[in-house]
Design a protein around this motif. Structure first.
Motif, PDB file in Angstrom:
ATOM      1  N   GLU A 300       0.828  -1.214   0.000  1.00 52.85           N
ATOM      2  CA  GLU A 300       0.000   0.000   0.000  1.00 52.85           C
ATOM      3  C   GLU A 300       0.854   1.253   0.000  1.00 52.85           C
ATOM      4  O   GLU A 300       0.550   2.232  -0.690  1.00 52.85           O
ATOM      5  CB  GLU A 300      -0.932  -0.004   1.226  1.00 52.85           C
ATOM      6  N   ARG A 303       2.278   1.909  -3.415  1.00 53.24           N
ATOM      7  CA  ARG A 303       1.287   2.380  -4.393  1.00 53.24           C
ATOM      8  C   ARG A 303       0.805   3.799  -4.115  1.00 53.24           C
ATOM      9  O   ARG A 303       0.077   4.364  -4.940  1.00 53.24           O
ATOM     10  CB  ARG A 303       0.070   1.456  -4.381  1.00 53.24           C
ATOM     11  N   VAL A 307       2.963   4.593  -9.642  1.00 55.00           N
ATOM     12  CA  VAL A 307       4.103   3.762 -10.008  1.00 55.00           C
ATOM     13  C   VAL A 307       4.517   4.083 -11.433  1.00 55.00           C
ATOM     14  O   VAL A 307       3.826   4.798 -12.166  1.00 55.00           O
ATOM     15  CB  VAL A 307       3.780   2.259  -9.893  1.00 55.00           C
ATOM     16  N   LYS A 324      -2.003   7.045  -8.758  1.00 55.05           N
ATOM     17  CA  LYS A 324      -2.477   5.983  -7.881  1.00 55.05           C
ATOM     18  C   LYS A 324      -3.817   5.400  -8.324  1.00 55.05           C
ATOM     19  O   LYS A 324      -4.190   4.308  -7.877  1.00 55.05           O
ATOM     20  CB  LYS A 324      -2.594   6.508  -6.451  1.00 55.05           C
ATOM     21  N   ALA A 370       7.239  -0.729 -11.159  1.00 56.90           N
ATOM     22  CA  ALA A 370       6.620  -2.033 -11.393  1.00 56.90           C
ATOM     23  C   ALA A 370       7.294  -2.696 -12.582  1.00 56.90           C
ATOM     24  O   ALA A 370       7.471  -2.071 -13.632  1.00 56.90           O
ATOM     25  CB  ALA A 370       5.116  -1.884 -11.660  1.00 56.90           C
ATOM     26  N   ARG A 457      -0.735  -0.864 -13.965  1.00 54.87           N
ATOM     27  CA  ARG A 457      -2.088  -1.029 -13.411  1.00 54.87           C
ATOM     28  C   ARG A 457      -2.194  -2.322 -12.609  1.00 54.87           C
ATOM     29  O   ARG A 457      -2.867  -2.363 -11.583  1.00 54.87           O
ATOM     30  CB  ARG A 457      -3.120  -1.009 -14.539  1.00 54.87           C
ATOM     31  N   LEU A 460      -0.731  -1.705  -9.271  1.00 56.28           N
ATOM     32  CA  LEU A 460      -1.596  -0.881  -8.439  1.00 56.28           C
ATOM     33  C   LEU A 460      -2.846  -1.617  -7.975  1.00 56.28           C
ATOM     34  O   LEU A 460      -3.630  -1.071  -7.195  1.00 56.28           O
ATOM     35  CB  LEU A 460      -2.008   0.379  -9.199  1.00 56.28           C
TER      36      LEU A 460
END
Length: 542
Positions: A300, A303, A307, A324, A370, A457, A460
């Motif tokens: 958490e 994120r 990212v 976010k 990521a 995505r 996240l």
């Protein structure tokens, strides 16, 4: 969507646990080099002998046999050198076992594919998820012979695994086979022999906290003065008390020099390794030490500020920044590299691309990067992509293990977390949902850029597709908001859209949709949550 496999959960990659820096040993005299060669050759012979003994023991290894080997080495060197040699032997044997297990898995994947394709009728077409039959009787016959060969190799490999037999070459199997191809490698026999001997030397020592400057065997003072504890048969070469030899040249660790100096002055453990580069004719010293375990940030927290999603390719990184809520921000970025040539060149290219990526991530203000958790073990087999030789070379050239290790260590220095995601369907779904909507005459989007959005995505926790299906019974927010890009309480969720820059004012955008400010509903039921309806209790009458 019934054929879609279950996706693995995203996770934050733990930070690095150690540090290694290297610098050149300068201004060495011929006597210094002679002593280093003698010590390296003597301890290298001991390491070769110990590795042979360990491989012969196989699975019968025990603490008693380890102690016996160490006592035997101590009599011809020292206790600390014997400990360093036996530790390196165990690490090399364990690495050989892991490689043996990976080889068995690769053989099993090839055998499975061959059996499947041989069981199908000749000429049967395959699908995207499974290969079809072979094209001709001749190919079918050749593949049946290869299946027999792979099964024989698999049987032999499993037998070696069960018996604990490993095959290790000190100095490297690649360098050993180069001896038979000197003309292709551009080496003479003397040059190859010099390189072979240098690779088999052993000039390393583990650190020990509490000892002077953190290492008793190879000691480096804060001023860069290097001294070596000579083994017993070479004690006559000492030029300092207690059987030590002090090198004339000094070393200066510029990178992380302050951190290294603090550890040395506090007598904390530092391991050293001395290596000779035969191509350049230079000596190098590598210092390494462990770092305290750093707590990994929660998913958490990583994120919280958005990212940067990175899609890894054979020649570049395709990166896109996401907030976010999963919305793409700004323009796509590409960081190219060339993985052809020597190992040093490939490593430098990869390091330079990662440096540019991390600098951009730091400037963007995000807290995490990521990246796909790639593993092409099953994709590199000849049996799965036999005719697609270029494709096999392509995926073999994509860096995976070395990339992740280097990215984690470099990101830790910038205070960035690394989120690993499942790589399944990122390129396909990213191209399906994000390639066309973001492409404009002024923005060139590729499928790799769209894949970077899909990776971000997924990190996240959002679906790759841009919007979910409408509620089942009506279009209100009673069954949940229709979009996954912003929560109902997010500020600016229903604000004015930015002016379009891809078409003339008043015109229609290239994708055929209008861009306008959202209008308020005409019904009381669908009014926005930021407005409040009040019934005045007093009536105005005359």
């Amino acid at each position: 969507m019934g054929g879609v496999r279950e996706l693995a959960a995203s996770f934050v990659v733990p930070g690095p646990s150690g540090v290694a820096v290297r610098d050149r040993l300068k201004h060495l005299t011929p006597l210094d080099e002679e002593v280093l060669r003698a010590v390296g050759a003597h301890q290298g012979a001991l390491a070769s002998r110990d590795l042979k003994t360990r491989c012969a023991q196989g699975l019968d290894h025990s603490a008693e046999s380890w102690a016996a080997r160490k006592r035997e080495l101590t009599s011809v060197s020292s206790s600390r050198i014997a400990g360093a040699i036996t530790k390196a032997t165990h690490a090399q044997w364990a690495l050989a076992r892991r490689c043996q297990a990976a080889h068995i898995r690769s053989l099993e994947a090839g055998i499975k594919t061959l059996r499947h394709r041989l069981s199908l009728p000749i000429g049967q077409k395959g699908t995207k998820r499974a290969a079809g039959g072979y094209r001709s009787r001749r190919e079918w016959f050749q593949k049946s012979r290869r299946l027999t060969a792979l099964e024989a190799r698999h049987t032999a490999a499993v037998a070696d695994w069960q018996a604990g037999r490993v095959r290790v070459v000190r100095g490297g199997k690649h360098l050993l086979t180069t001896r038979h191809h000197l003309a292709e490698a551009g080496l003479t026999e003397d040059e190859w022999l010099q390189r072979w001997e240098a690779e088999r030397w052993f000039l390393a020592a583990d650190g020990e906290s509490g000892k002077r400057f953190g290492n008793e065997t190879i000691r480096v003072t804060p001023d860069g003065l290097v001294s070596i504890k000579l083994p017993a048969p070479l004690a006559h070469l000492a030029n300092a008390p207690q059987g030590r030899y002090i090198l004339t040249g000094a070393v200066g660790l510029a990178h992380r020099g302050v951190e290294w100096a603090d550890r040395v002055e506090a007598n904390q453990a530092v391991a050293y390794r001395i290596h000779y580069d035969t191509e350049r004719g230079r000596w190098y010293l590598t210092a390494s030490w462990q770092r305290p375990t750093m707590p990994t940030v929660s998913l958490e927290a990583a994120r919280a500020k958005g990212v940067i999603g990175v899609d890894t390719n054979a020649d570049h990184f395709a990166a896109y920044r996401l907030d976010k809520h999963g919305n793409p921000v700004g323009e796509p970025h590409r960081f190219g590299y060339d993985l052809s040539g020597t190992t040093t060149h490939r490593d430098a290219q990869l390091r330079h691309a990662l440096t540019r990526l991390l600098h951009w991530a730091t400037q963007s203000g995000v807290a995490a990067i990521a990246i796909e958790d790639l593993d092409f073990t099953a994709e590199k087999t000849r049996e799965k992509h036999g005719r697609r030789k270029k494709f096999r070379q392509l995926i073999s050239g994509i860096p995976t293990g070395k990339l992740k290790a280097r990215l984690v260590s470099m990101a830790a220095e910038h205070g960035l977390a690394i989120i690993a995601v499942d790589p399944a369907y990122t390129s396909m779904w990213g191209g399906q949902h994000w390639h066309k909507p973001l492409a404009t005459p002024r923005r060139r989007m590729s499928r790799h850029d769209a894949a970077g959005i899909a990776v971000g995505r997924r990190a996240l926790g959002h679906p790759v597709r841009r919007r979910t299906a409408p509620p089942p019974h009506d279009r209100s927010d009673r069954a949940g908001h229709r979009t996954v890009q912003a929560q109902p309480g997010a500020r600016g969720r229903e604000g004015t859209r930015p002016p379009a820059a891809d078409h003339a004012p008043g015109g229609v955008s290239p994708n055929g949709t209008r861009k306008r400010q959202p209008s308020a509903s005409n019904t009381v039921r669908d009014v926005r949550s930021d407005q409040e309806w009040v019934q005045d209790p007093f009536l105005l009458t005359e």
